[in-house]
Design an enzyme around this catalytic site. Structure first.
Site, mmCIF file in Angstrom:
data_model
loop_
_atom_site.group_PDB
_atom_site.id
_atom_site.type_symbol
_atom_site.label_atom_id
_atom_site.label_comp_id
_atom_site.label_asym_id
_atom_site.label_seq_id
_atom_site.Cartn_x
_atom_site.Cartn_y
_atom_site.Cartn_z
ATOM 1 N N HIS A 23 0.744 -1.284 -0.103
ATOM 2 C CA HIS A 23 0.060 0.069 0.039
ATOM 3 C C HIS A 23 0.836 1.160 -0.179
ATOM 4 C CE1 HIS A 23 -3.732 2.233 1.391
ATOM 5 N NE2 HIS A 23 -2.702 3.061 1.697
ATOM 6 N N GLU A 24 1.775 1.207 0.884
ATOM 7 C CA GLU A 24 2.559 2.555 1.135
ATOM 8 C C GLU A 24 3.636 2.500 -0.148
ATOM 9 O OE1 GLU A 24 2.627 4.907 3.151
ATOM 10 O OE2 GLU A 24 0.822 4.027 4.171
ATOM 11 N N HIS A 27 2.079 4.385 -3.054
ATOM 12 C CA HIS A 27 1.939 5.742 -3.000
ATOM 13 C C HIS A 27 3.190 6.358 -3.811
ATOM 14 C CE1 HIS A 27 -1.751 6.134 -1.013
ATOM 15 N NE2 HIS A 27 -1.337 5.551 0.081
#
Length: 225
Positions: A23-24, A27
């Site tokens: 998820h990170e 980004h």
């Protein structure tokens, strides 16, 4: 604690790390595509879990959300947590791609979680439920797929909520700025320090049922139908 319980806990931990670290990274990866090299220059686009683990969000919070409900009499809790936020220079992203690019960066982690949940549901539907005749490897793989499905759906739902400081709120902020709704953007910016309080209130009150549990059940029903 049985061997199946230990396998389930191990599968849950691995699934959580895959979900929150990916998820990170997403980004930072989308920001990189718009010219922001911050995450890459700091080595934060690596899949090495050690550089992404946050002691509070990656260890303490998951332990609390998983084990405290069990101590209170529930059959099991659910895993929720987060990794260290990947650094993003949003000004670079805005200069390169405008508010649309900033919104893409905001939603990148959620898209990753939805993709992983969808892939997990496809794999799960193709697998037979383990029996006593199956080996430990197959049982663990089955449990891992289930945990990947559940945890990624939970993370996607939580992050879609416009909670200050979380992805949904970032998306609403840049969407508001795009359409010159500056009061809305200012509200979410000022409220960002209180996002964790909002999360705690949701988790410990009946609000979690309509805001979190019902959407999670709806998404799981859709994926497993």
């Amino acid at each position: 604690m049985s061997s199946i319980d230990l396998l389930e806990i191990a599968a849950a931990i691995i699934a959580l790390l895959i979900a929150i670290i990916g998820h990170e990274i997403m980004h930072g990866w989308v920001a990189y595509k718009y010219g922001d090299h911050t995450a890459k220059s700091q080595g934060r686009l690596s899949i090495n879990p050690l550089i992404h683990i946050d002691p509070f969000g990656s260890i303490l919070v998951p332990l609390m959300t998983y084990f405290i409900p069990m101590l209170l009499g529930a059959s099991s809790g659910f895993l929720f947590g987060w990794a260290k936020p990947v650094p993003v220079n949003i000004l670079t992203v805005l200069r390169s791609g405008g508010y649309n690019a900033a919104m893409q960066v905001s939603l990148a982690g959620i898209v990753y979680n939805i993709f992983l949940a969808t892939l997990s549901s496809v794999v799960l539907l193709s697998m037979a439920q383990p029996s006593e005749a199956d080996g430990i490897t197959y049982i663990f793989a089955y449990l891992l797929i289930i945990k990947l499905l559940l945890i990624n759906v939970v993370l996607a739902v939580f992050n879609l909520l416009p909670i200050p400081g979380f992805d949904g709120a970032h998306f609403v902020t840049y969407l508001s700025l795009k359409y010159k709704l500056h009061a809305v953007a200012e509200f979410f910016t000022k409220a960002e320090p209180y996002g964790m309080i909002v999360i705690i209130i949701i988790l410990v009150t009946p609000l979690k049922i309509p805001l979190v549990m019902w959407p999670i059940e709806a998404v799981l029903h859709l994926l497993l139908k």
